[in-house]
Design a protein around this motif. Structure first.
Motif, PDB file in Angstrom:
ATOM      1  N   CYS A 184       5.511  13.175   6.830  1.00 21.90           N
ATOM      2  CA  CYS A 184       4.732  11.855   7.077  1.00 21.90           C
ATOM      3  C   CYS A 184       3.447  12.352   7.119  1.00 21.90           C
ATOM      4  CB  CYS A 184       5.093  11.030   8.077  1.00 21.90           C
ATOM      5  SG  CYS A 184       6.648  10.389   8.072  1.00 21.90           S
ATOM      6  N   THR A 185       2.657  13.459   7.556  1.00 21.69           N
ATOM      7  CA  THR A 185       1.508  13.724   7.624  1.00 21.69           C
ATOM      8  C   THR A 185       0.862  13.945   6.474  1.00 21.69           C
ATOM      9  OG1 THR A 185       1.949  14.534   9.989  1.00 21.69           O
ATOM     10  CG2 THR A 185      -0.199  15.166   8.714  1.00 21.69           C
ATOM     11  N   TYR A 186       1.895  14.902   5.602  1.00 18.16           N
ATOM     12  CA  TYR A 186       1.301  15.093   4.145  1.00 18.16           C
ATOM     13  C   TYR A 186       1.127  14.118   3.329  1.00 18.16           C
ATOM     14  CZ  TYR A 186       1.378  17.484  -0.260  1.00 18.16           C
ATOM     15  OH  TYR A 186       0.934  18.038  -1.459  1.00 18.16           O
ATOM     16  N   VAL A 187       2.024  13.162   3.390  1.00 21.32           N
ATOM     17  CA  VAL A 187       1.834  11.854   2.588  1.00 21.32           C
ATOM     18  C   VAL A 187       0.637  11.164   2.957  1.00 21.32           C
ATOM     19  CG1 VAL A 187       2.909   9.480   2.301  1.00 21.32           C
ATOM     20  CG2 VAL A 187       4.534  11.711   1.951  1.00 21.32           C
ATOM     21  N   ARG A 188       0.394  10.944   4.258  1.00 21.01           N
ATOM     22  CA  ARG A 188      -0.558  10.170   4.790  1.00 21.01           C
ATOM     23  C   ARG A 188      -2.098  11.033   4.242  1.00 21.01           C
ATOM     24  NH1 ARG A 188      -3.627   7.230   4.295  1.00 21.01           N
ATOM     25  NH2 ARG A 188      -5.523   6.431   5.643  1.00 21.01           N
ATOM     26  N   ILE A 189      -2.272  12.096   4.434  1.00 22.86           N
ATOM     27  CA  ILE A 189      -3.253  12.851   4.064  1.00 22.86           C
ATOM     28  C   ILE A 189      -3.796  12.772   2.386  1.00 22.86           C
ATOM     29  CG2 ILE A 189      -4.286  15.057   3.724  1.00 22.86           C
ATOM     30  CD1 ILE A 189      -3.050  15.851   6.548  1.00 22.86           C
ATOM     31  N   MET A 190      -2.423  12.661   1.815  1.00 23.26           N
ATOM     32  CA  MET A 190      -2.566  12.723   0.380  1.00 23.26           C
ATOM     33  C   MET A 190      -2.613  11.269  -0.311  1.00 23.26           C
ATOM     34  SD  MET A 190      -2.728  15.921  -0.380  1.00 23.26           S
ATOM     35  CE  MET A 190      -2.667  15.964  -2.304  1.00 23.26           C
ATOM     36  N   TRP A 191      -2.318  10.267   0.555  1.00 20.72           N
ATOM     37  CA  TRP A 191      -2.119   9.080  -0.116  1.00 20.72           C
ATOM     38  C   TRP A 191      -3.444   8.595  -0.945  1.00 20.72           C
ATOM     39  CZ3 TRP A 191       1.546   6.046  -1.475  1.00 20.72           C
ATOM     40  CH2 TRP A 191       1.049   4.612  -1.648  1.00 20.72           C
ATOM     41  N   ASP A 192      -4.614   8.725  -0.489  1.00 13.36           N
ATOM     42  CA  ASP A 192      -5.851   8.109  -1.033  1.00 13.36           C
ATOM     43  C   ASP A 192      -6.011   8.825  -2.136  1.00 13.36           C
ATOM     44  OD1 ASP A 192      -6.304   6.689   0.996  1.00 13.36           O
ATOM     45  OD2 ASP A 192      -7.795   8.119   2.221  1.00 13.36           O
TER      46      ASP A 192
END
Length: 151
Positions: free
Chosen positions: A47-55
């Motif tokens: 979840c942390t990785y997805v949030r960081i990469m989302w933008d």
């Protein structure tokens, strides 16, 4: 962004495993606590990785969509191009099993008007990206429940 994301994910995994496993050892045997802590760490780090990469993912997808929607190659999107693009998107979603209803022409025109900030009658990339943000927020509300309506 990628290197920073990896570092953050590793730190999150280590903290969750160590702290979580120590906490869970009071309730479970050592092996179960460590396995459960590892499971939680994997979920949290994902979840942390997805949030960081989302933008960066959203930006890349928006640029690709802009290029695909700009059928005449003018560097801007007109009303018809935006509406066609939205219909194609919803067609793809439905073809891939995500049953949802496309917004009507009036809704797309309203989004178009609200995001055409310079009142030029066409959307440049930044205005198009703002329209994509509005459309992506509305898409979740457009999913059709099984048995609701007919296609």
């Amino acid at each position: 962004v990628c290197a920073r994301a990896r570092v953050v994910v590793v730190v999150v995994v280590v903290v969750v495993v160590v702290v979580g496993a120590r906490f869970l050892m009071y309730f479970f045997d050592d092996e179960a606590a460590i396995l459960f802590g590892l499971f939680v760490a994997i979920i949290v780090s994902g979840c942390t990785y997805v949030r960081i990469m989302w933008d960066s993912w959203f930006e890349a997808a928006s640029k690709a969509a802009f290029c695909n929607c700009d059928r005449d190659g003018s560097g801007t999107i007109n009303r018809d191009e935006l509406y066609t693009c939205v219909l194609m998107l919803y067609l793809k979603l439905n073809e891939n099993g995500m049953k949802c209803c496309a917004p009507d022409r009036e809704t797309i025109d309203a989004i178009y008007e609200s995001t055409d900030s310079d009142n030029s009658g066409e959307l440049d990339y930044l205005e198009f990206r703002a329209a994509v943000v509005v459309l992506s927020q509305q898409t979740c509300c457009r999913f059709v429940r099984p048995g609701f309506g007919k296609f």
